[in-house]
Design an enzyme around this catalytic site. Structure first.
Site, PDB file in Angstrom:
ATOM      1  N   LEU A 230       0.857  -1.174   0.000  1.00 46.51           N
ATOM      2  CA  LEU A 230       0.000   0.000   0.000  1.00 46.51           C
ATOM      3  C   LEU A 230       0.896   1.227   0.000  1.00 46.51           C
ATOM      4  O   LEU A 230       1.994   1.205   0.579  1.00 46.51           O
ATOM      5  CB  LEU A 230      -0.895   0.038   1.246  1.00 46.51           C
ATOM      6  CG  LEU A 230      -1.981  -1.027   1.384  1.00 46.51           C
ATOM      7  CD1 LEU A 230      -2.711  -0.861   2.722  1.00 46.51           C
ATOM      8  CD2 LEU A 230      -2.970  -0.968   0.233  1.00 46.51           C
ATOM      9  N   ASP A 231       0.452   2.315  -0.633  1.00 47.74           N
ATOM     10  CA  ASP A 231       1.188   3.572  -0.550  1.00 47.74           C
ATOM     11  C   ASP A 231       1.411   3.943   0.909  1.00 47.74           C
ATOM     12  O   ASP A 231       0.570   3.646   1.769  1.00 47.74           O
ATOM     13  CB  ASP A 231       0.398   4.705  -1.214  1.00 47.74           C
ATOM     14  CG  ASP A 231       0.324   4.566  -2.725  1.00 47.74           C
ATOM     15  OD1 ASP A 231       1.089   3.771  -3.288  1.00 47.74           O
ATOM     16  OD2 ASP A 231      -0.520   5.263  -3.322  1.00 47.74           O
ATOM     17  N   MET A 232       2.513   4.600   1.196  1.00 43.90           N
ATOM     18  CA  MET A 232       2.827   4.985   2.561  1.00 43.90           C
ATOM     19  C   MET A 232       1.684   5.771   3.211  1.00 43.90           C
ATOM     20  O   MET A 232       1.357   5.556   4.382  1.00 43.90           O
ATOM     21  CB  MET A 232       4.098   5.831   2.587  1.00 43.90           C
ATOM     22  CG  MET A 232       4.548   6.231   3.981  1.00 43.90           C
ATOM     23  SD  MET A 232       5.855   7.465   3.949  1.00 43.90           S
ATOM     24  CE  MET A 232       4.926   8.886   3.382  1.00 43.90           C
TER      25      MET A 232
END
Length: 223
Positions: free
Chosen positions: A68-70
């Site tokens: 997942l994106d940060m």
């Protein structure tokens, strides 16, 4: 509120909760990732803290399957052995998983449901940003459904058919409704409307590596 530009970003991942486990068995480890924590280590030495590192401290055999994106929070699955890792990796590759996200976007969306079918490619001079490109982009499809509307914003469910980098963020921007708090793609009021990226991986459905039973994991939206 002025958020730092992406180039000025300082990595300061949240420490509480340190690792929120939703499910663990011999094959799967499912966690609820907080916004602000990397999925895997970054290149810089001070970017070592991540979901994978925290998971391995408690479960040494755990291995990342997807990311997942940060800035995105929500459900992530890790594999607990090599066979499970292969099994899960193929499911993601062959789009056998079903992912549902919740997002708050800027503006009032007129329709109740729809889809965005726009190819995406890395905006190389401005990486990690992505952009729509009909000439060079890879196919990307997102379906969306309105949950509720407020005076200035709309809450939506997002169903990505593909898993391109920043797909949901760019597709919502392309609709004219950037996700609140998105430091890469939102500006002005849309950026300042949320202290974090208002994007959450609410559920993930897949086949269990042992026996193939369909299982679903969910995490409550924190915003």
């Amino acid at each position: 509120m002025n958020l730092p530009a992406p180039t000025d970003f300082v990595y300061a991942p949240p420490l509480e909760p340190y690792l929120q486990v939703l499910h663990a068995d011999d094959d799967l480890l499912v966690v609820d990732k907080p916004s602000g924590l990397l999925s895997v280590p970054g290149k810089a030495a001070d970017h070592a803290d991540c979901v994978e590192m925290r998971a391995r401290q408690r479960y040494p055999e755990a291995r990342i399957v997807h990311r997942l994106d940060m800035d995105t929070s929500g459900v992530m699955v890790l594999a607990m052995n090599p066979a499970a890792h292969r099994h899960l990796g193929l499911q993601f590759e062959r789009r056998k998983t079903e992912k549902t996200y919740v997002a708050d976007v800027w503006g009032v969306i007129a329709g109740n449901a729809g889809e965005v079918d726009l190819p995406l490619v890395c905006d190389w001079p401005n990486r990690p940003k992505q952009m729509v490109s009909h000439e060079l982009g890879r196919p990307a499809l997102t379906r969306w459904q309105v949950i509720k509307r407020d005076e200035r914003t709309t809450r939506v469910r997002l169903f990505p058919h593909t898993g391109r980098s920043h797909q949901l963020r760019v597709h919502m921007l392309a609709l004219g409704h950037p996700i609140l708090g998105d430091r890469f793609y939102a500006q002005g009021a849309a950026l300042s409307a949320s202290k974090r990226l208002a994007l959450h991986a609410a559920s993930l459905e897949l086949h269990h590596p042992q026996g193939g039973e369909r299982v679903r994991f969910a995490a409550a939206c924190p915003f």
